[in-house]
Scaffold this motif. Structure first.
Motif, short mmCIF file in Angstrom:
data_model
loop_
_atom_site.label_atom_id
_atom_site.label_comp_id
_atom_site.label_asym_id
_atom_site.label_seq_id
_atom_site.Cartn_x
_atom_site.Cartn_y
_atom_site.Cartn_z
N THR A 204 0.83 -1.21 0.00
CA THR A 204 0.00 0.00 0.00
C THR A 204 0.86 1.26 0.00
N GLN B 299 1.96 1.74 -3.58
CA GLN B 299 0.83 2.24 -4.37
C GLN B 299 0.59 3.71 -4.10
N ARG B 300 0.66 4.12 -2.82
CA ARG B 300 0.48 5.53 -2.46
C ARG B 300 1.55 6.38 -3.15
N ARG B 301 2.79 5.87 -3.17
CA ARG B 301 3.89 6.60 -3.82
C ARG B 301 3.63 6.77 -5.31
N ILE B 302 3.21 5.72 -5.99
CA ILE B 302 2.94 5.80 -7.43
C ILE B 302 1.84 6.81 -7.71
N ILE B 303 0.77 6.74 -6.95
CA ILE B 303 -0.34 7.68 -7.15
C ILE B 303 0.13 9.11 -6.89
N SER B 304 0.95 9.30 -5.87
CA SER B 304 1.48 10.63 -5.57
C SER B 304 2.33 11.15 -6.72
N LEU C 175 2.05 10.41 -9.81
CA LEU C 175 1.20 10.65 -10.97
C LEU C 175 0.27 11.85 -10.81
N SER C 176 -0.12 12.14 -9.58
CA SER C 176 -1.21 13.11 -9.42
C SER C 176 -0.89 14.32 -8.54
N SER C 177 0.22 14.31 -7.84
CA SER C 177 0.52 15.41 -6.91
C SER C 177 1.53 16.38 -7.50
N ARG D 35 4.20 16.55 -3.00
CA ARG D 35 5.07 15.38 -2.78
C ARG D 35 6.11 15.68 -1.71
#
Length: 191
Positions: free
Chosen positions: A133, A136-141, A143-145, A150
């Motif tokens: 998890t 996954q949080r890192r990847i989403i960050s 891509l979207s932050s 970040r």
């Protein structure tokens, strides 16, 4: 080994007899700053529990550009898991950023320990789930932050690492230039 027991008991209690069995599967190793745990192309025989120190896991592309996958500090587990679980050669590098102590566990040891003690199977499942998890949080960050978001998230999640890791590597990890990181640092100083 007291730190190992405390680490396990954050998730599940173990009796003295159980812990005596558990600790037979681990080997203590001291690592010097700049020493590699894993290099691309090597067989990955262990996963590591970090007792002290900070490590950097990274991928090198065909042009030699480094991409930091993760940092890991005290009480973190680390390996090139794709290689470890599939008994393949490493595609990542792991290097020590300061003198450290780690515990080493083979895949066979992990599997045997899990079959011998159900609570250890539970422990490993919880640790893998948390690690998955976090990735996954890192990847989403990424891509979207924004870079600012970040940076702030990294500082909130890992304040102790923010002080110890060279800014060059934090910038790489966040996907920003060193100059951008300096601006982000200056912007946050006043907060």
């Amino acid at each position: 080994m007291d730190r190992l027991r405390k680490h396990i008991e954050e998730i599940t209690p173990v009796s003295d007899e159980e812990f005596e069995h558990v600790k037979t599967f681990f080997t203590l190793k001291r690592i010097k700053k700049h020493q590699y745990l894993i290099q691309e192309g090597e067989q990955v025989n262990f996963e590591y529990l970090i007792l002290s120190g900070i490590f950097r896991m990274f991928y090198l592309d065909h042009e030699g550009k480094e991409y930091i996958v993760q940092f890991a500090g005290e009480n973190w587990w680390m390996a090139d898991y794709q290689a470890y679980f599939n008994e393949k050669k490493a595609s990542l590098h792991i290097t020590c950023m300061e003198d450290a102590e780690i515990l080493c566990l083979t895949l066979y040891g992990r599997e045997k320990l899990s079959s011998d003690l159900h609570k250890m199977e539970h422990f490993f499942r919880v640790k893998l789930t948390k690690g998955y998890t976090a990735q996954q949080r890192r990847i989403i960050s990424l891509l979207s932050s924004s870079p600012q978001q970040r940076y702030e998230e990294f500082g909130q999640l890992y304040p102790h690492m923010m002080q110890k890791i060279p800014k060059k590597y934090i910038a790489e990890y966040l996907g920003v230039s060193r100059e951008t990181l300096s601006r982000l640092y200056s912007n946050n100083k006043g907060k």
